[in-house]
Design a protein around this motif. Structure first.
Motif, PDB file in Angstrom:
ATOM      1  N   MET A   1      28.151 -20.885  43.900  1.00  0.00           N
ATOM      2  CA  MET A   1      27.983 -20.832  42.829  1.00  0.00           C
ATOM      3  C   MET A   1      29.242 -20.181  41.891  1.00  0.00           C
ATOM      4  N   ASN A   2      28.986 -21.112  40.534  1.00  0.00           N
ATOM      5  CA  ASN A   2      29.945 -20.178  39.463  1.00  0.00           C
ATOM      6  C   ASN A   2      30.079 -19.414  39.015  1.00  0.00           C
ATOM      7  N   ARG A   3      30.643 -18.653  37.941  1.00  0.00           N
ATOM      8  CA  ARG A   3      30.378 -17.060  37.399  1.00  0.00           C
ATOM      9  C   ARG A   3      28.988 -17.359  35.930  1.00  0.00           C
ATOM     10  N   THR A   4      30.037 -18.693  35.799  1.00  0.00           N
ATOM     11  CA  THR A   4      29.046 -19.284  34.464  1.00  0.00           C
ATOM     12  C   THR A   4      27.075 -19.194  34.542  1.00  0.00           C
ATOM     13  N   THR A   5      27.004 -20.069  35.849  1.00  0.00           N
ATOM     14  CA  THR A   5      25.569 -20.592  36.718  1.00  0.00           C
ATOM     15  C   THR A   5      24.635 -19.276  36.949  1.00  0.00           C
ATOM     16  N   LEU A   6      25.690 -18.411  37.217  1.00  0.00           N
ATOM     17  CA  LEU A   6      25.207 -16.879  37.789  1.00  0.00           C
ATOM     18  C   LEU A   6      24.878 -15.999  36.268  1.00  0.00           C
ATOM     19  N   ASP A   7      25.653 -15.996  35.964  1.00  0.00           N
ATOM     20  CA  ASP A   7      25.475 -15.450  34.453  1.00  0.00           C
ATOM     21  C   ASP A   7      23.765 -16.226  33.964  1.00  0.00           C
ATOM     22  N   LEU A   8      23.923 -17.381  33.486  1.00  0.00           N
ATOM     23  CA  LEU A   8      22.615 -17.779  33.429  1.00  0.00           C
ATOM     24  C   LEU A   8      21.349 -17.316  33.473  1.00  0.00           C
ATOM     25  N   TRP A   9      21.841 -17.756  34.956  1.00  0.00           N
ATOM     26  CA  TRP A   9      19.822 -17.141  36.107  1.00  0.00           C
ATOM     27  C   TRP A   9      19.476 -15.637  35.540  1.00  0.00           C
ATOM     28  N   VAL A  10      20.922 -14.631  35.555  1.00  0.00           N
ATOM     29  CA  VAL A  10      20.304 -13.408  35.428  1.00  0.00           C
ATOM     30  C   VAL A  10      19.849 -13.066  33.793  1.00  0.00           C
ATOM     31  N   GLY A  11      20.328 -13.800  33.277  1.00  0.00           N
ATOM     32  CA  GLY A  11      20.038 -13.531  31.720  1.00  0.00           C
ATOM     33  C   GLY A  11      18.686 -14.286  32.042  1.00  0.00           C
ATOM     34  N   ILE A  12      18.183 -15.858  32.823  1.00  0.00           N
ATOM     35  CA  ILE A  12      16.830 -15.976  32.371  1.00  0.00           C
ATOM     36  C   ILE A  12      15.586 -15.135  33.547  1.00  0.00           C
ATOM     37  N   PHE A  13      16.139 -14.402  34.225  1.00  0.00           N
ATOM     38  CA  PHE A  13      15.779 -13.057  35.206  1.00  0.00           C
ATOM     39  C   PHE A  13      15.707 -12.012  33.803  1.00  0.00           C
ATOM     40  N   VAL A  14      16.387 -11.428  33.595  1.00  0.00           N
ATOM     41  CA  VAL A  14      16.431 -10.676  32.586  1.00  0.00           C
ATOM     42  C   VAL A  14      15.391 -10.829  31.278  1.00  0.00           C
ATOM     43  N   ALA A  15      15.695 -12.120  30.684  1.00  0.00           N
ATOM     44  CA  ALA A  15      14.520 -12.453  29.560  1.00  0.00           C
ATOM     45  C   ALA A  15      13.083 -12.229  30.121  1.00  0.00           C
ATOM     46  N   ALA A  16      12.819 -12.801  31.331  1.00  0.00           N
ATOM     47  CA  ALA A  16      11.448 -13.296  31.828  1.00  0.00           C
ATOM     48  C   ALA A  16      10.618 -11.428  31.891  1.00  0.00           C
ATOM     49  N   GLY A  17      12.113 -10.767  32.928  1.00  0.00           N
ATOM     50  CA  GLY A  17      11.637  -9.605  32.564  1.00  0.00           C
ATOM     51  C   GLY A  17      10.799  -8.656  31.352  1.00  0.00           C
ATOM     52  N   PHE A  18      11.902  -9.089  30.292  1.00  0.00           N
ATOM     53  CA  PHE A  18      11.422  -8.212  29.091  1.00  0.00           C
ATOM     54  C   PHE A  18       9.995  -9.293  28.111  1.00  0.00           C
ATOM     55  N   GLY A  19       9.995 -10.714  28.466  1.00  0.00           N
ATOM     56  CA  GLY A  19       8.604 -10.398  28.014  1.00  0.00           C
ATOM     57  C   GLY A  19       7.342 -10.479  29.123  1.00  0.00           C
ATOM     58  N   ALA A  20       7.636  -9.845  30.199  1.00  0.00           N
ATOM     59  CA  ALA A  20       6.133  -9.639  31.128  1.00  0.00           C
ATOM     60  C   ALA A  20       6.157  -8.345  30.906  1.00  0.00           C
ATOM     61  N   LEU A  21       7.667  -6.907  30.513  1.00  0.00           N
ATOM     62  CA  LEU A  21       6.695  -6.066  29.719  1.00  0.00           C
ATOM     63  C   LEU A  21       6.151  -6.056  28.359  1.00  0.00           C
ATOM     64  N   LEU A  22       6.700  -7.261  27.254  1.00  0.00           N
ATOM     65  CA  LEU A  22       6.204  -7.127  25.883  1.00  0.00           C
ATOM     66  C   LEU A  22       4.444  -7.882  26.397  1.00  0.00           C
ATOM     67  N   PHE A  23       4.276  -7.578  27.179  1.00  0.00           N
ATOM     68  CA  PHE A  23       2.736  -8.561  27.725  1.00  0.00           C
ATOM     69  C   PHE A  23       1.958  -8.060  27.904  1.00  0.00           C
ATOM     70  N   LEU A  24       2.930  -6.693  28.810  1.00  0.00           N
ATOM     71  CA  LEU A  24       1.982  -5.073  29.598  1.00  0.00           C
ATOM     72  C   LEU A  24       1.842  -4.959  28.253  1.00  0.00           C
ATOM     73  N   ALA A  25       2.809  -4.552  27.676  1.00  0.00           N
ATOM     74  CA  ALA A  25       2.323  -2.830  27.006  1.00  0.00           C
ATOM     75  C   ALA A  25       1.431  -3.318  25.538  1.00  0.00           C
ATOM     76  N   LEU A  26       1.322  -5.399  25.236  1.00  0.00           N
ATOM     77  CA  LEU A  26       0.114  -5.870  23.954  1.00  0.00           C
ATOM     78  C   LEU A  26      -0.991  -5.560  24.686  1.00  0.00           C
ATOM     79  N   LYS A  27      -1.597  -5.792  25.834  1.00  0.00           N
ATOM     80  CA  LYS A  27      -2.499  -5.856  26.882  1.00  0.00           C
ATOM     81  C   LYS A  27      -2.544  -3.630  26.807  1.00  0.00           C
ATOM     82  N   VAL A  28      -1.506  -3.192  27.206  1.00  0.00           N
ATOM     83  CA  VAL A  28      -2.766  -1.760  27.188  1.00  0.00           C
ATOM     84  C   VAL A  28      -3.183  -1.495  25.881  1.00  0.00           C
ATOM     85  N   GLY A  29      -2.561  -1.860  24.706  1.00  0.00           N
ATOM     86  CA  GLY A  29      -3.076  -1.658  23.206  1.00  0.00           C
ATOM     87  C   GLY A  29      -4.403  -1.953  22.758  1.00  0.00           C
ATOM     88  N   ASN A  30      -4.322  -3.052  23.779  1.00  0.00           N
ATOM     89  CA  ASN A  30      -5.221  -3.832  23.068  1.00  0.00           C
ATOM     90  C   ASN A  30      -4.835  -5.148  21.809  1.00  0.00           C
TER      91      ASN A  30
END
Length: 165
Positions: free
Chosen positions: A1-30
């Protein structure tokens, strides 16, 4: 796997993590409880609302049937006026009672509805007449301590002499 593909997957993983945190914050705050269902507005006056907040759930028999939309103070009656939006699918009798309850010992507060027996139902803009204010834990503790102090007051006599009469 080359560097560009690895960076792309890390970026997708981080974006999914931020999305999950945003969803949890909205759920906690009703805040994630956006609904497009038809509702009708009902008001109720309470002497004390405790820690009730806007967007708090309204439950009947444990089922969420609406949300608190506004809380204001009535300067003439010196009471809190709670405006609630109830789902149009749920029809409650006009003599329904509303109480401010707490989920668990220290959980969030919500409005609990107990249906009455009237044949006529609540309509948009109606006011509930039967209400019960929130039980404030600090008031209960202070009342308990005051009562215990009053029981312990023996009029200046030592407790050992109190029983010898």
């Amino acid at each position: 796997m080359n560097r560009t593909t690895l960076d792309l997957w890390v970026g997708i993983f981080v974006a999914a993590g931020f999305g999950a945190l945003l969803f949890l914050a909205l759920k906690v705050g009703n805040l994630a409880a956006f609904s497009t269902a038809q509702t009708y507005k009902v008001e109720a006056k309470f002497a004390n609302i405790g820690g009730l907040k806007v967007r708090a759930p309204i439950k009947s028999a444990g089922v969420v049937v609406g949300r608190v939309t506004q809380i204001r103070f009535d300067n003439e009656a010196f009471e809190a006026v709670v405006t609630m939006n109830l789902d149009a699918d749920y029809k409650f009798p006009r003599d329904t009672s509303a109480k401010i309850l707490t989920s668990g010992l220290l959980g969030e507060q919500y409005v609990g509805l107990e249906a009455g027996g009237d044949l006529k139902t609540l309509k948009d803009g109606d006011r509930m007449r039967l209400t019960q204010s929130a039980v404030v834990l600090e008031n209960l503790i202070s009342q308990f301590l005051y009562n215990k102090a009053a029981e312990g007051d023996t009029g200046g006599k030592p407790a050992a002499q109190e029983g010898k009469k």
